[in-house]
Design an enzyme around this catalytic site. Structure first.
Site, PDB file in Angstrom:
ATOM      1  N   PHE A 129     -20.507  12.552 -33.321  1.00 11.47           N
ATOM      2  CA  PHE A 129     -21.131  11.231 -33.267  1.00 11.47           C
ATOM      3  C   PHE A 129     -20.080  10.186 -33.659  1.00 11.47           C
ATOM      4  O   PHE A 129     -19.372  10.372 -34.647  1.00 11.47           O
ATOM      5  CB  PHE A 129     -22.307  11.224 -34.250  1.00 11.47           C
ATOM      6  CG  PHE A 129     -23.216  10.043 -34.119  1.00 11.47           C
ATOM      7  CD1 PHE A 129     -23.982   9.869 -32.975  1.00 11.47           C
ATOM      8  CD2 PHE A 129     -23.316   9.110 -35.136  1.00 11.47           C
ATOM      9  CE1 PHE A 129     -24.838   8.786 -32.858  1.00 11.47           C
ATOM     10  CE2 PHE A 129     -24.171   8.023 -35.028  1.00 11.47           C
ATOM     11  CZ  PHE A 129     -24.930   7.860 -33.887  1.00 11.47           C
ATOM     12  N   ASP A 208     -22.560  18.008 -40.103  1.00  4.96           N
ATOM     13  CA  ASP A 208     -23.568  16.958 -39.966  1.00  4.96           C
ATOM     14  C   ASP A 208     -24.777  17.588 -39.271  1.00  4.96           C
ATOM     15  O   ASP A 208     -24.667  18.089 -38.142  1.00  4.96           O
ATOM     16  CB  ASP A 208     -22.998  15.797 -39.138  1.00  4.96           C
ATOM     17  CG  ASP A 208     -23.944  14.604 -39.088  1.00  4.96           C
ATOM     18  OD1 ASP A 208     -25.175  14.808 -39.163  1.00  4.96           O
ATOM     19  OD2 ASP A 208     -23.455  13.464 -38.950  1.00  4.96           O
ATOM     20  N   TYR A 233     -34.663  10.527 -40.334  1.00  2.00           N
ATOM     21  CA  TYR A 233     -35.574   9.770 -39.449  1.00  2.00           C
ATOM     22  C   TYR A 233     -35.709  10.374 -38.062  1.00  2.00           C
ATOM     23  O   TYR A 233     -36.445   9.867 -37.243  1.00  2.00           O
ATOM     24  CB  TYR A 233     -35.167   8.287 -39.364  1.00  2.00           C
ATOM     25  CG  TYR A 233     -33.697   8.033 -39.076  1.00  2.00           C
ATOM     26  CD1 TYR A 233     -33.183   8.158 -37.794  1.00  2.00           C
ATOM     27  CD2 TYR A 233     -32.830   7.657 -40.100  1.00  2.00           C
ATOM     28  CE1 TYR A 233     -31.851   7.919 -37.535  1.00  2.00           C
ATOM     29  CE2 TYR A 233     -31.489   7.415 -39.854  1.00  2.00           C
ATOM     30  CZ  TYR A 233     -30.999   7.548 -38.564  1.00  2.00           C
ATOM     31  OH  TYR A 233     -29.682   7.326 -38.317  1.00  2.00           O
ATOM     32  N   LYS A 234     -34.980  11.462 -37.787  1.00  2.00           N
ATOM     33  CA  LYS A 234     -35.069  12.095 -36.464  1.00  2.00           C
ATOM     34  C   LYS A 234     -36.164  13.163 -36.521  1.00  2.00           C
ATOM     35  O   LYS A 234     -37.338  12.834 -36.607  1.00  2.00           O
ATOM     36  CB  LYS A 234     -33.702  12.626 -36.061  1.00  2.00           C
ATOM     37  CG  LYS A 234     -32.724  11.463 -35.813  1.00  2.00           C
ATOM     38  CD  LYS A 234     -31.285  11.869 -35.626  1.00  2.00           C
ATOM     39  CE  LYS A 234     -30.440  10.612 -35.376  1.00  2.00           C
ATOM     40  NZ  LYS A 234     -29.006  10.851 -35.533  1.00  2.00           N
ATOM     41  N   ARG A 387     -31.615  11.443 -22.286  1.00  2.00           N
ATOM     42  CA  ARG A 387     -31.886  12.508 -23.264  1.00  2.00           C
ATOM     43  C   ARG A 387     -33.384  12.649 -23.472  1.00  2.00           C
ATOM     44  O   ARG A 387     -34.070  11.681 -23.807  1.00  2.00           O
ATOM     45  CB  ARG A 387     -31.282  12.165 -24.624  1.00  2.00           C
ATOM     46  CG  ARG A 387     -29.806  12.221 -24.721  1.00  2.00           C
ATOM     47  CD  ARG A 387     -29.375  12.176 -26.173  1.00  2.00           C
ATOM     48  NE  ARG A 387     -30.008  11.107 -26.945  1.00  2.00           N
ATOM     49  CZ  ARG A 387     -29.763  10.858 -28.230  1.00  2.00           C
ATOM     50  NH1 ARG A 387     -28.919  11.626 -28.894  1.00  2.00           N
ATOM     51  NH2 ARG A 387     -30.350   9.877 -28.858  1.00  2.00           N
TER      52      ARG A 387
END
Ligand SMILES: *Cc1c(COP(=O)(O)O)cnc(C)c1O
Length: 427
Positions: A129, A208, A233-234, A387
């Protein structure tokens, strides 16, 4: 899993057989004609979170005021960290919730480099990322350019070959810092094998877990992982911008020093000493006053995930991403789509990227359809990926069927052509 039919009846049957299906009722689903396939960016709101937040605001903050700190607030980062520990194969005293993923990464990267003096190399990969890579680049500048970042390339833009990893990690390597499940292709590294490779040369390993936690089983202790970070939050459904977590293996905690010396990371914050002495444990990776309200929002979904069991969630997610790829092969390949994720389910996280030259406009057409037409929310990642995140806590097989059918219609009838290719601020 082999699928034999593109008819909706198969999706209905699979939902009927799914023992986790009732968990969908635990979430706020305001609009039944909105198919949400973006739980890998922002998880849905659990119904219980609304009640928990109301109590946190009205009862705790409203009535108890400052007394709240001694009535649970100050322990919350550790207590919730201990729950997340159960999802990632860690001990309760190895995880704390604090700051954001990027800030936690900064703290741990600096700590790791300081613990491996004389080793100039940091290894990451081309799938990481950007924030992770920027943080590493910033640390290199901060430490006066004593280090260099080497990115393991991908030969096929879908996977990272084990030989390429092996070639990159050597005796000069201080730290290997990778994202377990890649945000674009969903490629999943073999955590145990890569960690072993890092350790063989004496490097520290940092994972990560932002795209893994809550979606795939993670066994940090089993793999001997040194350090990890991840966001809540995912797939953890903690709400927009909810604080992140970090993990430091117990035997490293007293040895590593992170660079942000805040008062809550001190051994005894309330003696108000004028000189810093770090806490002897995971507490030293803490910095300042925690966002209590945002912390409270994390708990309800973690309870749901723990009750469902990560292995059962993973089995469902693999079947669902497999089903999505099956429908894409049947319906979308003839319309110019390519699957942008690994086809081997055990090398893939819980989202699937579909690639198309018109991906941006197609994605807008999915999202912005005028009701009562079905709206589908995936997201777009440059240059040509749509996605589709599958959150096995609340996504159904029918969701996937309806989304793929809508996608087929948008492309075959060229409905995307009325949308602009100009990028929105958040894609
Ligand atoms: C989502 C995500 C982040 C987010 O970092 P923030 O500091 O919360 O903005 C970081 N790393 C990865 C791999 C992610 O997927």
């Amino acid at each position: 899993m082999k699928f034999t039919s593109t008819q909706i009846e198969l999706a209905q049957t699979l939902d009927h057989q799914d023992k986790l299906a009732p968990l969908r009722d635990e979430f706020v689903i305001a609009d039944p004609d909105l198919i949400y396939l973006d739980g890998n960016s922002l998880g849905r709101l659990p119904k219980r979170t609304g009640r928990v937040m109301q109590a946190a605001i009205e009862d705790a903050w409203g009535r108890r005021l400052i007394r709240g700190w001694n009535e649970g607030w100050i322990q919350a980062p550790f207590e919730l960290g201990a729950k997340i520990a159960q999802l990632i194969g860690a001990e309760a005293d190895e995880v704390i919730i604090t700051d954001s993923t990027s800030v936690n990464l900064f703290k741990l990267v600096v700590a790791a480099l300081k613990a491996r003096p004389g080793r100039p190399k940091i290894v990451s990969d081309a799938f990481n990322f950007p924030s992770d890579l920027y943080v590493i680049q910033g640390v290199i500048e901060l430490l006066e350019q004593q280090h260099r970042l080497e990115l393991i390339p991908s030969a096929d833009s879908l996977t990272i070959a084990p030989e390429a990893i092996e070639a990159a990690i050597d005796a000069e390597t201080a730290l290997v810092s990778l994202t377990h499940v890649a945000f674009k292709s969903a490629f999943m590294h073999d955590m145990a094998a890569v960690t072993e490779q890092a350790h063989r040369t004496g490097a520290l390993m940092l994972w990560d877990l932002s795209h893994s936690v809550g979606a795939v089983p993670v066994d940090l202790n089993g793999a001997g992982v040194d350090l990890a970070v991840g966001c809540t939050y995912k797939y953890l459904n903690g709400g927009p911008g909810s604080p992140a977590f970090l993990y430091v293996r117990r035997d490293l905690q007293a040895e590593l020093r992170q660079p942000i010396w805040g008062w809550l990371g001190a051994a005894n914050p309330f003696t108000f000493d004028l000189n810093y002495t770090p806490a002897p444990n995971i507490g030293r990776f803490w910095v300042g006053t925690p966002p209590v309200l945002s912390l409270k929002a994390i708990e309800p979904a973690i309870e749901l995930l723990l009750a469902a069991g990560i292995d059962r969630l993973r089995a469902k997610s693999m079947a669902q991403t497999e089903y999505l790829i099956f429908l894409a092969d049947q319906w979308l390949a003839p319309l110019g789509f390519a699957v942008g994720s690994p086809r081997q389910a055990n090398r893939r996280g819980s989202h699937v990227s579909l690639r198309h030259p018109e991906a941006y406009r197609i994605n807008r057409a999915l999202i912005e359809a005028e009701p009562p037409t079905l709206q589908v929310i995936p997201d777009f990642r440059e240059p040509d990926n749509i996605r589709f995140g599958v959150a096995p806590l609340y996504n159904s097989f029918v969701d996937i069927h309806r989304a793929m059918e809508r996608l087929k219609r948008i492309v075959s009838e060229r409905l995307y052509e009325t949308f602009s290719a100009k990028r929105a601020a958040v894609t």
